[in-house]
Design a protein around this motif. Structure first.
Motif, PDB file in Angstrom:
ATOM      1  N   SER A  41       0.840  -1.209   0.000  1.00 27.64           N
ATOM      2  CA  SER A  41       0.000   0.000   0.000  1.00 27.64           C
ATOM      3  C   SER A  41       0.870   1.253   0.000  1.00 27.64           C
ATOM      4  O   SER A  41       0.538   2.245  -0.644  1.00 27.64           O
ATOM      5  CB  SER A  41      -0.971   0.003   1.180  1.00 27.64           C
ATOM      6  OG  SER A  41      -0.273   0.014   2.411  1.00 27.64           O
ATOM      7  N   SER A  42       2.009   1.181   0.673  1.00 32.65           N
ATOM      8  CA  SER A  42       2.940   2.307   0.682  1.00 32.65           C
ATOM      9  C   SER A  42       3.476   2.559  -0.730  1.00 32.65           C
ATOM     10  O   SER A  42       3.561   3.710  -1.178  1.00 32.65           O
ATOM     11  CB  SER A  42       4.080   2.021   1.649  1.00 32.65           C
ATOM     12  OG  SER A  42       4.974   3.097   1.681  1.00 32.65           O
ATOM     13  N   LEU A  61      -4.262  -3.466  -4.497  1.00 38.20           N
ATOM     14  CA  LEU A  61      -3.573  -3.923  -3.290  1.00 38.20           C
ATOM     15  C   LEU A  61      -3.736  -5.426  -3.123  1.00 38.20           C
ATOM     16  O   LEU A  61      -2.775  -6.130  -2.778  1.00 38.20           O
ATOM     17  CB  LEU A  61      -4.077  -3.180  -2.053  1.00 38.20           C
ATOM     18  CG  LEU A  61      -3.464  -3.609  -0.728  1.00 38.20           C
ATOM     19  CD1 LEU A  61      -1.942  -3.487  -0.748  1.00 38.20           C
ATOM     20  CD2 LEU A  61      -4.064  -2.809   0.421  1.00 38.20           C
ATOM     21  N   LEU A  62      -4.915  -5.936  -3.375  1.00 37.68           N
ATOM     22  CA  LEU A  62      -5.141  -7.382  -3.296  1.00 37.68           C
ATOM     23  C   LEU A  62      -4.245  -8.112  -4.285  1.00 37.68           C
ATOM     24  O   LEU A  62      -3.574  -9.097  -3.933  1.00 37.68           O
ATOM     25  CB  LEU A  62      -6.609  -7.710  -3.566  1.00 37.68           C
ATOM     26  CG  LEU A  62      -6.977  -9.192  -3.629  1.00 37.68           C
ATOM     27  CD1 LEU A  62      -6.679  -9.897  -2.319  1.00 37.68           C
ATOM     28  CD2 LEU A  62      -8.441  -9.351  -4.010  1.00 37.68           C
ATOM     29  N   TYR A  63      -4.188  -7.632  -5.514  1.00 37.80           N
ATOM     30  CA  TYR A  63      -3.344  -8.252  -6.543  1.00 37.80           C
ATOM     31  C   TYR A  63      -1.879  -8.261  -6.118  1.00 37.80           C
ATOM     32  O   TYR A  63      -1.215  -9.303  -6.164  1.00 37.80           O
ATOM     33  CB  TYR A  63      -3.513  -7.513  -7.873  1.00 37.80           C
ATOM     34  CG  TYR A  63      -2.477  -7.912  -8.893  1.00 37.80           C
ATOM     35  CD1 TYR A  63      -2.536  -9.160  -9.522  1.00 37.80           C
ATOM     36  CD2 TYR A  63      -1.440  -7.054  -9.220  1.00 37.80           C
ATOM     37  CE1 TYR A  63      -1.569  -9.533 -10.445  1.00 37.80           C
ATOM     38  CE2 TYR A  63      -0.479  -7.424 -10.145  1.00 37.80           C
ATOM     39  CZ  TYR A  63      -0.547  -8.660 -10.762  1.00 37.80           C
ATOM     40  OH  TYR A  63       0.415  -9.025 -11.660  1.00 37.80           O
ATOM     41  N   MET A 104      -7.165  -9.080   5.666  1.00 39.17           N
ATOM     42  CA  MET A 104      -8.374  -8.469   5.108  1.00 39.17           C
ATOM     43  C   MET A 104      -8.051  -7.068   4.600  1.00 39.17           C
ATOM     44  O   MET A 104      -7.311  -6.327   5.230  1.00 39.17           O
ATOM     45  CB  MET A 104      -9.474  -8.410   6.170  1.00 39.17           C
ATOM     46  CG  MET A 104      -9.897  -9.775   6.659  1.00 39.17           C
ATOM     47  SD  MET A 104     -11.123  -9.720   7.978  1.00 39.17           S
ATOM     48  CE  MET A 104     -12.584  -9.366   7.030  1.00 39.17           C
ATOM     49  N   ILE A 105      -8.640  -6.741   3.467  1.00 40.76           N
ATOM     50  CA  ILE A 105      -8.517  -5.411   2.882  1.00 40.76           C
ATOM     51  C   ILE A 105      -9.902  -4.784   2.889  1.00 40.76           C
ATOM     52  O   ILE A 105     -10.856  -5.366   2.368  1.00 40.76           O
ATOM     53  CB  ILE A 105      -7.973  -5.487   1.439  1.00 40.76           C
ATOM     54  CG1 ILE A 105      -6.571  -6.088   1.440  1.00 40.76           C
ATOM     55  CG2 ILE A 105      -8.001  -4.110   0.781  1.00 40.76           C
ATOM     56  CD1 ILE A 105      -6.035  -6.414   0.056  1.00 40.76           C
ATOM     57  N   PHE A 106     -10.004  -3.617   3.492  1.00 43.73           N
ATOM     58  CA  PHE A 106     -11.268  -2.902   3.527  1.00 43.73           C
ATOM     59  C   PHE A 106     -11.198  -1.734   2.556  1.00 43.73           C
ATOM     60  O   PHE A 106     -10.190  -1.032   2.496  1.00 43.73           O
ATOM     61  CB  PHE A 106     -11.564  -2.370   4.939  1.00 43.73           C
ATOM     62  CG  PHE A 106     -11.823  -3.461   5.931  1.00 43.73           C
ATOM     63  CD1 PHE A 106     -13.109  -3.932   6.144  1.00 43.73           C
ATOM     64  CD2 PHE A 106     -10.780  -4.026   6.648  1.00 43.73           C
ATOM     65  CE1 PHE A 106     -13.347  -4.946   7.054  1.00 43.73           C
ATOM     66  CE2 PHE A 106     -11.004  -5.036   7.562  1.00 43.73           C
ATOM     67  CZ  PHE A 106     -12.293  -5.497   7.764  1.00 43.73           C
ATOM     68  N   ILE A 120     -12.351   1.234  -5.077  1.00 49.21           N
ATOM     69  CA  ILE A 120     -12.453  -0.191  -5.422  1.00 49.21           C
ATOM     70  C   ILE A 120     -11.217  -0.610  -6.205  1.00 49.21           C
ATOM     71  O   ILE A 120     -10.631  -1.671  -5.955  1.00 49.21           O
ATOM     72  CB  ILE A 120     -13.738  -0.476  -6.218  1.00 49.21           C
ATOM     73  CG1 ILE A 120     -14.969  -0.215  -5.335  1.00 49.21           C
ATOM     74  CG2 ILE A 120     -13.742  -1.901  -6.766  1.00 49.21           C
ATOM     75  CD1 ILE A 120     -16.287  -0.226  -6.085  1.00 49.21           C
ATOM     76  N   ALA A 121     -10.787   0.236  -7.142  1.00 47.02           N
ATOM     77  CA  ALA A 121      -9.592  -0.076  -7.936  1.00 47.02           C
ATOM     78  C   ALA A 121      -8.352  -0.164  -7.049  1.00 47.02           C
ATOM     79  O   ALA A 121      -7.518  -1.066  -7.220  1.00 47.02           O
ATOM     80  CB  ALA A 121      -9.398   0.983  -9.021  1.00 47.02           C
TER      81      ALA A 121
END
Length: 110
Positions: free
Chosen positions: A41-42, A98-100, A70-72, A92-93
């Motif tokens: 995320s950074s 971040l999930l990817y 978990m990602i919120f 959402i993107a």
């Protein structure tokens, strides 16, 4: 809360029963997964916070057999799990990116 329920029942001439339908020990996201999420995320330039959440409908069952994180995604007015929930496409993107990035790092052990 129990006092308020009792008062409402007495005032309304009602009978009630309180039962416990779930009682789970706390479950925690894996530190190593959180570390990856923070790092990624950074790199994305995202300012993130850790939130306390009960994963009862998300990760609870899996938490007994594997690590999880978990990602919120930010929701308008903080409304979640409600028909009025709204998240901007940009948020959402960002959550998807971040999930990817997190899954990629986890799968390649980097």
């Amino acid at each position: 809360l129990r006092e308020a329920i009792e008062l409402a029942a007495v005032e309304g001439g009602l009978h009630y029963t309180i039962t416990e339908d779930t009682n789970s020990d706390p479950r925690y996201c894996a530190d190593w997964i959180k570390a990856i999420m923070h790092e990624e995320s950074s790199k994305l330039g995202a300012s993130v916070r850790e939130l306390m959440s009960g994963p009862f409908h998300d990760a609870l069952a899996l938490s007994y057999v594997c690590d999880y994180g978990m990602i919120f995604v930010r929701c308008k007015d903080g409304i979640s799990h409600n028909p009025q929930e709204y998240a901007a496409y940009e948020d959402i993107a960002l959550g998807t990116e971040l999930l990817y990035k997190t899954v990629l790092r986890m799968s390649t052990n980097q």
